[in-house]
Every structure is written in structure tokens, then in C-alpha cells.
Design a protein around this motif. Structure first.
Motif, PDB file in Angstrom:
ATOM      1  N   UNK A 167      14.301  31.152  47.639  1.00 30.82           N
ATOM      2  CA  UNK A 167      12.905  30.436  47.816  1.00 30.82           C
ATOM      3  C   UNK A 167      12.120  31.288  48.134  1.00 30.82           C
ATOM      4  N   UNK A 168      12.116  32.487  47.617  1.00 28.04           N
ATOM      5  CA  UNK A 168      11.115  33.566  48.089  1.00 28.04           C
ATOM      6  C   UNK A 168      10.338  33.898  46.969  1.00 28.04           C
ATOM      7  N   UNK A 169       9.254  34.757  47.156  1.00 26.81           N
ATOM      8  CA  UNK A 169       8.254  35.341  46.101  1.00 26.81           C
ATOM      9  C   UNK A 169       8.588  36.718  45.915  1.00 26.81           C
ATOM     10  N   UNK A 170       7.803  37.225  44.562  1.00 35.55           N
ATOM     11  CA  UNK A 170       8.189  38.585  44.453  1.00 35.55           C
ATOM     12  C   UNK A 170       7.352  39.509  45.084  1.00 35.55           C
ATOM     13  N   UNK A 171       6.286  38.951  45.797  1.00 33.59           N
ATOM     14  CA  UNK A 171       5.395  39.893  46.654  1.00 33.59           C
ATOM     15  C   UNK A 171       6.059  40.315  48.159  1.00 33.59           C
ATOM     16  N   UNK A 172       7.126  39.265  48.288  1.00 34.42           N
ATOM     17  CA  UNK A 172       7.897  39.625  49.574  1.00 34.42           C
ATOM     18  C   UNK A 172       8.913  40.437  49.533  1.00 34.42           C
ATOM     19  N   UNK A 173       9.426  40.772  48.255  1.00 31.36           N
ATOM     20  CA  UNK A 173      10.583  41.457  47.808  1.00 31.36           C
ATOM     21  C   UNK A 173      10.589  43.015  48.087  1.00 31.36           C
ATOM     22  N   UNK A 174      11.576  43.549  48.605  1.00 31.69           N
ATOM     23  CA  UNK A 174      11.473  45.120  48.934  1.00 31.69           C
ATOM     24  C   UNK A 174      12.988  45.422  48.322  1.00 31.69           C
ATOM     25  N   UNK A 175      13.081  46.579  47.666  1.00 26.25           N
ATOM     26  CA  UNK A 175      14.215  46.939  46.771  1.00 26.25           C
ATOM     27  C   UNK A 175      14.663  48.378  47.267  1.00 26.25           C
ATOM     28  N   UNK A 176      16.043  48.469  47.449  1.00 25.51           N
ATOM     29  CA  UNK A 176      16.840  49.858  47.360  1.00 25.51           C
ATOM     30  C   UNK A 176      17.268  49.998  46.348  1.00 25.51           C
ATOM     31  N   UNK A 177      17.114  50.860  45.561  1.00 25.58           N
ATOM     32  CA  UNK A 177      17.838  51.138  44.138  1.00 25.58           C
ATOM     33  C   UNK A 177      18.918  51.952  44.404  1.00 25.58           C
ATOM     34  N   UNK A 201       8.334  46.037  36.928  1.00 26.70           N
ATOM     35  CA  UNK A 201       8.803  44.535  36.580  1.00 26.70           C
ATOM     36  C   UNK A 201       8.826  43.360  37.595  1.00 26.70           C
ATOM     37  N   UNK A 202       8.872  44.005  38.680  1.00 27.88           N
ATOM     38  CA  UNK A 202       8.781  43.158  39.808  1.00 27.88           C
ATOM     39  C   UNK A 202       7.329  42.679  40.300  1.00 27.88           C
ATOM     40  N   UNK A 203       6.352  43.810  40.177  1.00 28.52           N
ATOM     41  CA  UNK A 203       4.896  43.294  40.305  1.00 28.52           C
ATOM     42  C   UNK A 203       4.344  42.552  39.132  1.00 28.52           C
ATOM     43  N   UNK A 204       5.230  42.577  38.054  1.00 26.89           N
ATOM     44  CA  UNK A 204       4.562  41.424  36.746  1.00 26.89           C
ATOM     45  C   UNK A 204       4.841  39.931  37.296  1.00 26.89           C
ATOM     46  N   UNK A 205       5.582  39.709  37.909  1.00 27.62           N
ATOM     47  CA  UNK A 205       5.609  38.380  38.654  1.00 27.62           C
ATOM     48  C   UNK A 205       4.738  37.890  39.701  1.00 27.62           C
ATOM     49  N   UNK A 206       3.917  38.866  40.269  1.00 26.12           N
ATOM     50  CA  UNK A 206       3.049  38.480  41.155  1.00 26.12           C
ATOM     51  C   UNK A 206       1.787  37.930  40.685  1.00 26.12           C
TER      52      UNK A 206
END
Length: 394
Positions: A146-156, A177-182
Motif C-alpha cells: 500500500x505504498x507509492x513508487x515515489x517513496x520506493x528506494x532500491x538496493x540492487x 522502470x520505477x520512475x515511469x510509475x510516478x
């Protein structure tokens, strides 16, 4: 990957395992459960097929929103069915794991301008497919928390032998890919905040090796820091038997105490001949031979002459391999496999072990060889190697 729920300050850890053929998404342990929760795909499966094919239904001639790559690709079971129908040949099938690592250096230096143009177009198409698939995985993760793409942070995590260009390609594909959801309005707001220095727009926070990511996912080596009586985890062996090969990695903890942990790769080896695909191929060939003998067909009919039948059999064998890990025997049934003839055979675990005996012996030899190391004082002539002792095997 970490997402912040709206109105909450606590971060939720989300793990995405992007393999060569399949991908899984899981939510990290919470206060109520110490076991990660697997996120199901739209079809209810605990994994998502990491193949994308152009969605023919959306090819209506309209440009649409260029940022919304999901409108042009299908994934998972929908992509699998598309391949079975013959709509996804080698020219438009994309293995996203490999496409996400493409970089400019992959384009060969050639004097043929037409060839260069084709390579550029292939790279652009690969980037679109990869961006769309990563956005698809991010959507699953955000919906589950229940979160948004803009609040996501990723460790690859990347392979041990990943080059600088490869890492850059993976990071760029993930960011896009993630920014396309914002939403566009939110993107403008983020840009204003970035200019004011209130935040940054980076989605990827750090990059780890695959082996180090496995250790952290299992709570090593920090598990020793949480228990004063626990012995320090010094040497860790990570075994990754995936679709493209068997990888062995020896990691060591360079931290001087249980409160300071620094993982370093000592050595690693990979055998592409011992792959999960090789195991599946053995099972596919065995089932095909049983079918051909029962119906008095020439040997090789399924594997060499009928691509559609081979794809059907491969998909069923994938499920059979998963079921064999929990059951002693599995029925393999396909209606109308070839020329209206049905396949109905039973694969037992002992029979499967016989089929894979040669591969398992090779894997055992590689593991035993890897576990023996030369003493620190040099490899003198006639000196025997010592076996490395590992504090943890993952």
C-alpha cells in the motif's frame, strides 16, 4: 527495495529476485512474522515469468503515453500463453535479465552504418522491455505494501563479475522502470523539491553483489551482533543454482568485532553447463522419448520438428520440477501434445534422480574442488590442499 507507507515513518523491506527466467517478490519480516511473505502475481502464482512480449492488442497505431511501457508488453502467464500460440518468436521475445544489462559498449564497432542502426534499435527495444518489466515488479511490490513508487528506494544486487557498464545499465533500467510509475504532477513536485535541496530523485541507493545480498537476506553476518553468545560468522559459502548456471562464492567477514561487519568476496566460480535449464532439458527429452515410443513416432519428433509441442512440454516440466521437490511422483499430462495425441506419463523422484545423476556428480565435483584451498604459506610441490571450513552455507 524499501517503501514507506503513507502516514508512517517505518520502512518496509521488499525483496525482488530477478532471475534469468523467473522473478519473485517478497515483503520482508515484520513484527508479527519472522518469515518473508511472498507476493503473488495477478494469476495467483508465487513467481512471475521474466519474459516480455509485445502486446498485439495495444498496437492500434496510436502513440499513447511513451512513459507507460506496460501498455505495450505482457508478462507472466500471459506471455507464456503468447509464446505457446507462436506469437513470440526469437525476434520479439525478451529475457529481461539480460536486456537490463545492455549498455552502449555492447554495440559492436563496425563500419556498416546500417548494422549499427539495427543494433541501436535492438538496444532501444531491449530497454523498453526491461523498463516495463521492472515497472511491473515494482507495481506488485507497491500494491502489496500500500505504498507509492515515489517513496520506493532500491538496493540492487549484481553478478560478481559485473562490469562497470553492466552495472550502469542495470541501475538505469531500474531507475527508468520505477520512475515511469510516478504520475506527471508528482514528478514536477519532486523536481521542485530537488532544486531546493529538500530531497534527491535517486531511486537506487546502493549496489551489492548477488552473494552479499543473499547473506544480508539471511541476516548474516549481523546475526552474531544480535547475540553476545553467538560465534562470529567469518566464512560464508553461497551456492546459487539458477537457470543459467551454478555459482559458488566464498565471502569473508572483515569486521574486527561482531558490531562491525564488512563482507568481502574471496573467490567465486560459475559453471554454465550445470544450469537449471539443463535439468529441465533432461526431463523434457525424457518425456518426449516416452511419448514418441508409446505412439510409435520417430525419435526427435517433439524436440526437432514441433516447436509448439516443445514449448508446451517445457512449461509443464517447469511445474513438474517444482512439484518433485515436495512429492515422490508427479503425473505429466498434456492434452493434444502432438497431432491430437495426448501425453500421460508419471515421473518418480528415483527416476528423476537417475536422469540428473551425471549433472549432480559434476556439481558435487565442482563443490568439493571449490571447498579445498591452498594454505596461506604457499603451494609447495607435493603439498596437499586443506579443506575450507565455512561458518554458514547458503
Amino acid at each position: 527495495m524499501a517503501s514507506t507507507n503513507e502516514g508512517a515513518s517505518k520502512m518496509t523491506a521488499i525483496g525482488i529476485d530477478l532471475g534469468s527466467l523467473n522473478a519473485r517478490v517478497a515483503i520482508g519480516p515484520s513484527s508479527s512474522s519472522s518469515i518473508p511473505t511472498m507476493v503473488s502475481s495477478a494469476q495467483g502464482a508465487r513467481y512471475t515469468l521474466a519474459i516480455s512480449t509485445p502486446d498485439q492488442s495495444s498496437s492500434d497505431g496510436s502513440d499513447g503515453d511513451n512513459n507507460n511501457s506496460n501498455a505495450h508488453y505482457v508478462f507472466g502467464e500471459a506471455a507464456r500463453r503468447s509464446l505457446q500460440r507462436g506469437g513470440g518468436g526469437s525476434e520479439n521475445t525478451r529475457l529481461v535479465r539480460h536486456l537490463s544489462t545492455l549498455s552502449v559498449s555492447d554495440i559492436l564497432d563496425d563500419d556498416d552504418e546500417e548494422f549499427k542502426k539495427e543494433q541501436e534499435e535492438a538496444k532501444e527495444e531491449a530497454a523498453k522491455a526491461s523498463n516495463a518489466f521492472l515497472a511491473h515488479l515494482a507495481t506488485l511490490a507497491c500494491d502489496a505494501t500500500s505504498s507509492t513508487a515515489s517513496s520506493s528506494r532500491i538496493v540492487l544486487s549484481v553478478p560478481n563479475d559485473a562490469s562497470h557498464d553492466m552495472i550502469q545499465g542495470i541501475v538505469q533500467r531500474t531507475e527508468d522502470g520505477v520512475k515511469s510509475l510516478i504520475p506527471s504532477a508528482e514528478k514536477k513536485s519532486i523536481k521542485k523539491r530537488v532544486k531546493k535541496g529538500e530531497c534527491d530523485d535517486n531511486v537506487v541507493l546502493a549496489v551489492l553483489t548477488d552473494a552479499a545480498a543473499v547473506c544480508l537476506a539471511h541476516g548474516l553476518p549481523s546475526v552474531a551482533a544480535n547475540d553476545a553468545t553467538a560465534a562470529t560468522v567469518k566464512n560464508i559459502l553461497v551456492i546459487d543454482w539458477g537457470a543459467t548456471g551454478l555459482s559458488l562464492t566464498h565471502l569473508t567477514n572483515l569486521g574486527s568485532s561482531s558490531s562491525s561487519n564488512v563482507l568481502s568476496t574471496v573467490r567465486s566460480t560459475t559453471s554454465s553447463s550445470l544450469s537449471g535449464s539443463a535439468i529441465r532439458t533432461l526431463l523434457v527429452k525424457h518425456c518426449a522419448q516416452l511419448f514418441e515410443r508409446k505412439n510409435r513416432l520417430p525419435l526427435g519428433t517433439i524436440m526437432e520438428e514441433s516447436k509448439k509441442a516443445r514449448l508446451k512440454l517445457q512449461n509443464v516440466c517447469d511445474e513438474t520440477l517444482r512439484t518433485l521437490s515436495k512429492s515422490n511422483s508427479v503425473p505429466v499430462t498434456i492434452d493434444g501434445l502432438y497431432d491430437g495425441l495426448d501425453l500421460n506419463v508419471v515421473i518418480s523422484k528415483p527416476r528423476f534422480d537417475v536422469l540428473c545423476h551425471s549433472l549432480l556428480r559434476q556439481a558435487e565435483e565442482i563443490l568439493m574442488t571449490f571447498a579445498h584451498v591452498v594454505p596461506d604459506d604457499g603451494n609447495k610441490e607435493g603439498e596437499t590442499k586443506k579443506r575450507q571450513r565455512y561458518d554458514a552455507v547458503l
